[in-house]
Design an enzyme around this catalytic site. Structure first.
Site, PDB file in Angstrom:
ATOM      1  CE  LYS A 207      -0.727 -33.337   9.766  1.00  0.00           C
ATOM      2  NZ  LYS A 207       0.663 -33.022  10.173  1.00  0.00           N
TER       3      LYS A 207
ATOM      4  CB  SER B 193       0.802 -34.220  13.960  1.00  0.00           C
ATOM      5  OG  SER B 193       1.342 -33.549  12.836  1.00  0.00           O
TER       6      SER B 193
ATOM      7  CB  SER C 207       4.356 -34.203  11.886  1.00  0.00           C
ATOM      8  OG  SER C 207       4.026 -33.942  13.212  1.00  0.00           O
TER       9      SER C 207
END
Ligand code: GLN
Length: 485
Positions: A78, A153, A177
């Site tokens: 990420k 997310s 997330s």
């Protein structure tokens, strides 16, 4: 290329025996990214040259008998993890060209085990969101239906694994997330116990809740990835100095005799019928596997979303004060003095959701409101944590849905923040309690969208939930399904 039918261990075997080279595998990943990412937008940065160079080095190491757990395996992280020489944007304009002078501890650990880092994955700006629609790099799309969100997310982290772009990824989970996008994309994602994994070099959102977690195509890979990143780090004072078990060792021991609790507050009327059906079938599977199923209660569940959003926004407003145009990234200066420069920079650099949270968080922390909001939320948080600790006196683990609905349509919720926040109801309590949880595929909706099952473990009992997840994965074939892209 898809990796769903091969585990990391099996790929390693092929690499070691020379049937496959890391360069070939990395090329296949890069080709897959090229063929699919114009539709998915899972990546913010793809580093083709660096990845191929790292793969060539890995091939030499493999030929010399290297035994790294990930030598030659293409992974991605990420875009919240600091990476030396690859920019770290955190999905924000304010960090658009930010390059960190060091690797996050977890990135360094991946590299130490020989992983080939292919790129940085798309995400909601500063990890604030549940849909990956709040990114300066554009919306991420769900590989199962590109009209839908992948969850957030860590939407890029889940979509990339589901689409076979890389073998495994890392995400972060502050309120769901890792688990919620894993659920929406039909892959496995784990949020470790607070303190299990170092957060050094991870851009901070809400520091008392943030944890790093792996996303993978199957439970075994998820266990392996956790083993690589877990452990005490003197550079992160919140990481806990307790031994990291070998998560692969007892993975196949099954669930016979285990007590699984169903918190009644998580099985409320109004739960999407497809989710209800899939989770009930999963409960039945566990019964057949020899687990004992009991109903339990987590009485403060109803307060979780309010409590979470107060604490998360308060901490975010404090953490994000550092983006002032001086120390990091973007600076806008139109000659109106220091305060003017701060204002211009933050106005131009942050997206709407981030601004909303900074304002709400600052309000909750302001004198006169602090006691009524922030302090109260901290007290409620303690009650929520006690709920979990009390229930874990009676059961080994908990089983719940991950999200109240399957992946929703892009644009459907983005203008209704409150509705979006409420969809986090089943994941935020685990972060507030500081314990561990994972999501694994347990069904498909009538419309063909993946549905995830959440297993929640005692603090530092990641091995227990991985074991239970493995048993379920072996007994069903939900995790074998892959999206047609
Ligand atoms: N959806 C939650 C939020 O927006 C959780 C995000 C996360 O875990 N990073 O805060």
């Amino acid at each position: 290329m898809k990796f769903h039918d091969l585990t990391i261990q099996e790929i390693r075997q092929k690499l070691r025996s020379g049937v496959l080279t890391s360069v070939e595998l990395t090329q296949a990943c890069l080709a897959r990214i090229k063929a699919t990412d114009d539709r998915l937008n899972a990546f913010i940065t793809v580093c083709e040259e660096e990845a191929l160079a790292a793969a060539a080095v890995a091939d030499q190491q493999l030929a010399a008998g290297d035994t790294g757990l990930l030598t030659g395996i293409p992974v991605a992280v990420k875009d919240i993890f600091n990476t030396l020489d690859i920019r770290t944007t955190c999905g924000s304009k304010i960090l658009a060209n930010y390059v960190s002078p060091y690797d996050a501890t977890v990135v360094a650990k991946l590299r130490q085990q020989g992983a080939v880092i292919v790129g940085k994955l798309n995400m909601d700006e500063f990890a604030m969101g549940s849909s990956s629609e709040n990114s300066a790099a554009g919306v991420v799309r769900n590989p199962w239906d590109t009209e839908r969100v992948p969850g957030g997310s860590s939407g890029g982290s889940a979509a990339a694994v589901a689409a076979g772009q890389v073998v495994a990824t890392l995400g972060t989970d502050t309120g769901g997330s890792v688990r919620q996008p894993a659920s929406h994309c039909g892959v496995v994602g784990l949020k470790p116990t607070y303190g299990r994994v170092s957060r050094y070099g991870v851009v901070a959102y809400a520091s008392s809740l943030d944890q790093v977690g792996p996303v993978a195509g199957n439970v075994e890979d998820c266990a392996l990835m956790l083993g690589v990143v877990a452990g005490y780090d003197p550079a992160d004072s919140t990481s806990v100095d307790c031994p990291v078990p070998d998560y692969l060792e007892n993975l196949k021991d099954g669930v016979a005799g285990k007590k699984i609790g169903l918190p009644k507050e998580y099985f409320i009327a109004g739960l999407d019928p497809d989710i209800k059906r899939a989770v009930e079938a999963a409960i039945e599977t566990y019964r057949q596997l020899g687990a004992e199923i009991v109903e339990v209660s987590l009485p403060h569940t109803d307060y979780s979303v309010a409590c979470y959003y107060l604490i998360a926004m308060a901490e975010a407003s404090s953490n994000l004060a550092r983006y002032d145009g001086v120390r990091f990234g973007l600076r806008k200066d139109i000659g109106k003095g220091l305060t003017g420069m701060y204002q211009q920079t933050r106005t131009a650099g942050f997206g709407d959701e981030v601004k909303r949270r900074i304002m709400l968080g600052t309000y909750a922390l302001s004198s006169g409101y602090y006691d009524a909001y922030y302090l109260k939320a901290q007290k409620v948080r303690t009650l929520i944590r006690h709920d979990f600790l009390a229930v874990f006196e009676q059961v080994d683990l908990l089983l719940t849905p991950v999200a109240p609905t399957p992946a929703f349509k892009i644009g459907e919720m983005v203008n209704d923040p409150l509705q979006m926040y409420l969809s986090d109801i089943f994941t935020v309590p685990i972060n507030l309690a500081g314990t561990c949880g994972l999501s694994l595929p347990c069904g498909l909706s009538a419309g063909g969208l993946p549905i995830g099952l959440q297993l929640i473990g005692k603090p530092f009992a990641e091995a227990d939930i991985l074991q239970a997840a493995y048993a379920f994965e072996q007994a069903t074939d939900w995790n074998a399904r892959v999206p047609k892209l």
